[in-house]
Design a protein around this motif. Structure first.
Motif, PDB file in Angstrom:
ATOM      1  N   MET A   1       0.854  -1.308   0.034  1.00  0.00           N
ATOM      2  CA  MET A   1      -0.136  -0.004   0.030  1.00  0.00           C
ATOM      3  C   MET A   1       1.059   0.993  -0.008  1.00  0.00           C
ATOM      4  SD  MET A   1      -2.847   1.449   2.446  1.00  0.00           S
ATOM      5  CE  MET A   1      -1.828   1.385   3.888  1.00  0.00           C
ATOM      6  N   PHE A   2       1.716   1.398   0.933  1.00  0.00           N
ATOM      7  CA  PHE A   2       2.823   2.661   0.699  1.00  0.00           C
ATOM      8  C   PHE A   2       3.609   2.471  -0.544  1.00  0.00           C
ATOM      9  CE2 PHE A   2       2.073   1.158   5.737  1.00  0.00           C
ATOM     10  CZ  PHE A   2       1.527   2.878   6.320  1.00  0.00           C
ATOM     11  N   SER A   3       4.093   1.467  -1.168  1.00  0.00           N
ATOM     12  CA  SER A   3       4.701   1.772  -2.145  1.00  0.00           C
ATOM     13  C   SER A   3       3.892   2.637  -3.177  1.00  0.00           C
ATOM     14  CB  SER A   3       5.275   1.076  -2.490  1.00  0.00           C
ATOM     15  OG  SER A   3       4.097  -0.605  -2.850  1.00  0.00           O
ATOM     16  N   TRP A   4       2.213   2.161  -3.707  1.00  0.00           N
ATOM     17  CA  TRP A   4       1.788   2.502  -4.153  1.00  0.00           C
ATOM     18  C   TRP A   4       1.131   3.956  -3.581  1.00  0.00           C
ATOM     19  CZ3 TRP A   4      -3.985   4.019  -3.027  1.00  0.00           C
ATOM     20  CH2 TRP A   4      -4.702   4.443  -3.808  1.00  0.00           C
ATOM     21  N   LEU A   5       0.713   4.115  -2.646  1.00  0.00           N
ATOM     22  CA  LEU A   5       0.697   5.602  -2.161  1.00  0.00           C
ATOM     23  C   LEU A   5       1.816   6.761  -2.317  1.00  0.00           C
ATOM     24  CD1 LEU A   5      -0.785   4.833   1.118  1.00  0.00           C
ATOM     25  CD2 LEU A   5      -2.173   5.755  -0.393  1.00  0.00           C
ATOM     26  N   TRP A   6       3.098   6.456  -2.631  1.00  0.00           N
ATOM     27  CA  TRP A   6       4.096   7.382  -2.846  1.00  0.00           C
ATOM     28  C   TRP A   6       4.228   7.865  -4.158  1.00  0.00           C
ATOM     29  CZ3 TRP A   6       7.858   9.608  -0.525  1.00  0.00           C
ATOM     30  CH2 TRP A   6       8.906  10.199  -1.438  1.00  0.00           C
ATOM     31  N   GLN A   7       3.380   7.112  -5.113  1.00  0.00           N
ATOM     32  CA  GLN A   7       2.798   7.498  -6.461  1.00  0.00           C
ATOM     33  C   GLN A   7       2.142   9.008  -6.544  1.00  0.00           C
ATOM     34  OE1 GLN A   7       0.385   5.889  -9.453  1.00  0.00           O
ATOM     35  NE2 GLN A   7       0.435   4.714  -7.854  1.00  0.00           N
ATOM     36  N   PHE A   8       1.995   9.336  -5.188  1.00  0.00           N
ATOM     37  CA  PHE A   8       1.161  10.592  -4.988  1.00  0.00           C
ATOM     38  C   PHE A   8       1.734  11.049  -4.542  1.00  0.00           C
ATOM     39  CE2 PHE A   8      -2.173   6.769  -5.746  1.00  0.00           C
ATOM     40  CZ  PHE A   8      -2.879   7.891  -6.937  1.00  0.00           C
ATOM     41  N   VAL A   9       2.470  10.654  -3.078  1.00  0.00           N
ATOM     42  CA  VAL A   9       3.187  11.515  -1.449  1.00  0.00           C
ATOM     43  C   VAL A   9       4.283  12.268  -2.637  1.00  0.00           C
ATOM     44  CG1 VAL A   9       4.185  11.116   0.341  1.00  0.00           C
ATOM     45  CG2 VAL A   9       2.339  10.505  -0.225  1.00  0.00           C
ATOM     46  N   LYS A  10       5.161  11.145  -3.495  1.00  0.00           N
ATOM     47  CA  LYS A  10       6.186  12.462  -3.596  1.00  0.00           C
ATOM     48  C   LYS A  10       6.311  13.734  -4.135  1.00  0.00           C
ATOM     49  CE  LYS A  10       6.219   9.739  -8.699  1.00  0.00           C
ATOM     50  NZ  LYS A  10       6.319   8.877  -9.139  1.00  0.00           N
ATOM     51  N   PHE A  11       5.462  13.941  -4.885  1.00  0.00           N
ATOM     52  CA  PHE A  11       5.203  15.547  -5.532  1.00  0.00           C
ATOM     53  C   PHE A  11       5.277  16.249  -4.239  1.00  0.00           C
ATOM     54  CE2 PHE A  11       2.654  12.959  -8.678  1.00  0.00           C
ATOM     55  CZ  PHE A  11       3.074  13.321  -9.537  1.00  0.00           C
ATOM     56  N   TYR A  12       5.775  16.186  -3.407  1.00  0.00           N
ATOM     57  CA  TYR A  12       5.151  17.107  -2.160  1.00  0.00           C
ATOM     58  C   TYR A  12       6.798  16.999  -1.343  1.00  0.00           C
ATOM     59  CZ  TYR A  12       0.686  17.380  -4.276  1.00  0.00           C
ATOM     60  OH  TYR A  12      -0.615  16.937  -4.709  1.00  0.00           O
ATOM     61  N   LYS A  13       7.740  16.127  -1.723  1.00  0.00           N
ATOM     62  CA  LYS A  13       8.370  15.764  -0.886  1.00  0.00           C
ATOM     63  C   LYS A  13       8.959  17.076   0.446  1.00  0.00           C
ATOM     64  CE  LYS A  13      10.147  12.613  -4.414  1.00  0.00           C
ATOM     65  NZ  LYS A  13      11.155  12.398  -5.606  1.00  0.00           N
ATOM     66  N   ARG A 299      -7.146  -2.432   7.876  1.00  0.00           N
ATOM     67  CA  ARG A 299      -8.203  -1.814   7.104  1.00  0.00           C
ATOM     68  C   ARG A 299      -7.803  -0.770   5.546  1.00  0.00           C
ATOM     69  NH1 ARG A 299     -12.100   1.284  10.971  1.00  0.00           N
ATOM     70  NH2 ARG A 299     -13.608   0.561   8.675  1.00  0.00           N
ATOM     71  N   ALA A 300      -6.852   0.206   6.514  1.00  0.00           N
ATOM     72  CA  ALA A 300      -6.610   1.315   4.961  1.00  0.00           C
ATOM     73  C   ALA A 300      -6.137   0.514   3.937  1.00  0.00           C
ATOM     74  CB  ALA A 300      -5.850   2.592   5.430  1.00  0.00           C
ATOM     75  N   ALA A 301      -5.392  -0.925   4.447  1.00  0.00           N
ATOM     76  CA  ALA A 301      -4.621  -1.724   2.561  1.00  0.00           C
ATOM     77  C   ALA A 301      -5.461  -2.466   2.142  1.00  0.00           C
ATOM     78  CB  ALA A 301      -3.409  -2.634   3.436  1.00  0.00           C
ATOM     79  N   GLY A 302      -6.980  -3.295   3.170  1.00  0.00           N
ATOM     80  CA  GLY A 302      -8.057  -3.824   2.086  1.00  0.00           C
ATOM     81  C   GLY A 302      -8.799  -2.236   1.806  1.00  0.00           C
ATOM     82  N   ILE A 307      -9.467   0.457  -4.432  1.00  0.00           N
ATOM     83  CA  ILE A 307      -8.857   1.379  -5.034  1.00  0.00           C
ATOM     84  C   ILE A 307      -8.574   1.711  -6.143  1.00  0.00           C
ATOM     85  CG2 ILE A 307      -8.576   3.935  -4.842  1.00  0.00           C
ATOM     86  CD1 ILE A 307      -9.665   4.222  -1.772  1.00  0.00           C
ATOM     87  N   ARG A 308      -6.878   0.388  -5.625  1.00  0.00           N
ATOM     88  CA  ARG A 308      -6.593   0.678  -7.176  1.00  0.00           C
ATOM     89  C   ARG A 308      -6.633  -0.591  -7.860  1.00  0.00           C
ATOM     90  NH1 ARG A 308      -0.969  -1.784  -3.881  1.00  0.00           N
ATOM     91  NH2 ARG A 308      -0.631  -2.531  -5.874  1.00  0.00           N
TER      92      ARG A 308
END
Length: 583
Positions: A1-13, A299-302, A307-308
């Motif tokens: 989940m965190f590797s997937w979220l990183w594609q959104f978070v990386k724009f706000y390093k 729960r968030a991973a589920g 969503i993915r």
């Protein structure tokens, strides 16, 4: 989940870096409070020194102020990132949904899709914006506390650490089960929400058939199923929390006994033991907190998995890599349908359209008639490329529509369905949906052409009157005239009318027909017609049966050449004469 979220978070390093620095800073200051306690006991109480106590309290106060400042930046930055990332996910998810063909929404419940857009993303926001920060802070506290414990006293540290394996392994095993149960729970909640939405949307039908008790019981059964799944998940999490508490607090109790013995023996100062106890409690508390948050993360991973799945869904129909432009200056038919054959995936052996051929000239009005299931609506779907045929094709000015840009293709059409679609907005916004940049004058001109201007002015706020969900505040004829005004404003080359007057009374039908006549001027028009009396004015009538084009011609010619058309005409006009006689 965190590797997937990183594609959104990386724009706000940059903001992420500030948040991490604030996290480390606050964790370090939290642990520093232990040294303040040690100084207070050894230099203040133990030495019976007022100055020592005052100095210890000053140090503690400085730490608290620094902790408050760090907490502000940590909370603000992490919350900002959480809100921003979830907004980006929602935008990407909704953008993907808009590109999926109508067939996708026929196979999936609207309520479940809405649940993924709202409930699942909200759960992600909770984890990113608070739970993740909380977990990371407590993880840093745990690691820092363990380090300081070993620096203070190795023997007591080993007593506390002895219980860690008994916590970590159950955490991993139970966490996986919680993730699976969380996904199941979200699915069931979405299904219950979809059922509730449908039953409330069609409340008139429910109440007219007095089936309130039935739908209430069905909803209750679904809600109970979701509750049982959630209860199963809660049992696992409750067991995990209880296990952590008993193991950690038991270790702290043993540590207190051993440390207290060393203090009494003079091998350890009271301040050092107090600081160690503080570190141990911080470690225990942070481990318990991480354990609790771990359930939220699962729960968030589920939710993230759901969503993915939706974001990863590729539309069956897309704009080709190389597109072709339509040359409308060319001669020949505007629309050419050749050898068209199509079967729905659910009925592959049954042809909805079969060997269908038809040429339509610029400005021509064509009516499609035939029994239900003869392929009329399917042809509209293929023209709009909501679906692609298995055999044959459709060309516009000799350009295959599958080679055209999808948006450019659909811009050629305006669809006026049998049941008009209005949005929960005001009159202007509903009409302007046909041309978003239209001026107020253009909107009113379209309304006048659709014979809608007069009734619009009678509404409480005129053109700015709110119409309610699906235009519930308007009559059927008024809704249809607004839909026609929208189509007039869009100014399409090709008009698709799906029996736009069949559900109206005589007076409303007369007004709507006048609006349609205005709309059809100098436009190529295809009309799905069930009532033959409404298509007497068209240039040609195409008769369909079992997906095949069986005849084409005028009303008078078809009465002579088409047994099917003659039978349909006799049934309708005979019924009409019977009604007139009865009156």
């Amino acid at each position: 989940m965190f590797s997937w979220l990183w594609q959104f978070v990386k724009f706000y390093k940059t903001r992420l870096a500030i948040a991490i620095v604030a996290l480390v800073f606050t964790s370090a200051l939290t642990l520093s409070l232990g040294q303040g306690i040690r100084l207070m006991i050894d230099n203040g109480f133990g030495a019976e020194s007022y100055d020592g106590l005052a100095s210890a309290l000053q140090v503690t106060l400085l730490i608290i102020v620094g902790l408050a400042i760090g907490a502000y930046f940590r909370f603000f930055m992490v919350s900002w990132i959480g809100e921003r990332v979830v907004a980006d996910i929602r935008r990407q998810l909704y953008g993907r949904l808009l590109k999926l063909p109508p067939s996708f929404f026929e196979d999936n419940l609207a309520g479940e899709i809405q649940s993924r857009v709202t409930t699942d993303t909200t759960l992600l926001q909770t984890v990113i914006g608070s739970s993740f920060s909380f977990a990371l802070r407590n993880t840093l506290t745990f690691l820092g506390g363990i380090t300081l414990m070993f620096i203070s006293n190795v023997k007591l540290s080993l007593v506390v650490l002895a219980v860690v394996p008994f916590i970590v392994f159950p955490l991993i095993v139970i966490g996986r089960k919680v993730k699976r149960l969380s996904k199941d729970s979200q699915d069931k909640v979405a299904t219950v929400g979809a059922w509730a939405g449908e039953s409330l949307q069609h409340i008139k039908v429910v109440q007219a058939f007095t089936r309130e008790a039935l739908v209430s019981q069905q909803f209750a059964d679904g809600a109970e199923g979701a509750f049982q799944t959630a209860l199963h998940r809660i049992r696992y999490r409750a067991f995990l929390i209880a296990l952590v508490m008993i193991m950690v607090m038991g270790a702290v109790t043993v540590m207190l006994y051993i440390g207290g013995t060393d203090v009494l023996a003079g091998n350890l100062s009271a301040g050092d033991l107090s600081a160690f106890v503080f570190y141990a409690i911080m470690v225990a508390g942070s481990l318990a907190a991480v354990t609790e948050v771990y359930g939220d993360v699962q729960r968030a991973a589920g939710a993230a998995e759901r969503i993915r799945e939706l974001i990863a869904t590729e539309p069956d129909i897309q704009t080709p890599a190389q597109t072709q432009q339509v040359d409308f200056a060319k001669s020949g038919p505007l629309i050419s349908i050749h050898d068209l054959a199509f079967s729905y995936p659910s009925r592959p052996d049954q042809k909805a359209l079969d060997a269908f051929n038809l040429d339509i000239q610029q400005g021509e009005r064509i009516a499609l008639v035939g029994p239900s299931g003869s392929g009329k609506s399917t042809l509209f779907d293929l023209l709009l490329r909501f679906r692609d045929p298995q055999v044959g094709g459709i060309k516009i000015q000799d350009t295959d529509i599958r080679d055209m840009d999808l948006e450019s293709l659909r811009d050629l059409y305006a669809l006026v369905p049998q049941q008009p679609v209005l949005f929960s907005a005001n009159v202007v916004d509903n009409i302007r949906f046909g041309k978003p940049d239209a001026s107020q004058q253009e909107v009113e001109a379209a309304a006048k052409a659709a014979h809608a201007h007069d009734f619009i002015l009678e509404l409480p706020d005129g053109y700015h009157s709110f119409l309610g969900e699906q235009g519930v505040k308007l009559s059927g004829g008024q809704k249809q005239r607004l839909a026609i005004a929208r189509a007039i404003l869009a100014d399409p080359k090709i008009l698709l009318l799906d029996e736009a007057t069949s559900a109206l009374d005589a007076q409303s039908e007369h007004l709507v027909q006048q609006a349609l006549n205005e709309l059809m001027k100098e436009r190529t028009t295809l009309i799905i017609a069930h009532r033959l009396a409404t298509v007497a004015h068209v240039d040609r009538i195409a008769v369909l049966e079992h997906g095949k084009l069986v005849d084409v011609g005028s009303h008078d010619r078809l009465l002579q050449s088409s047994p099917l058309y003659k039978r349909l005409a006799e049934l309708q006009f005979r019924s009409h004469e019977t009604v007139k006689s009865a009156i």
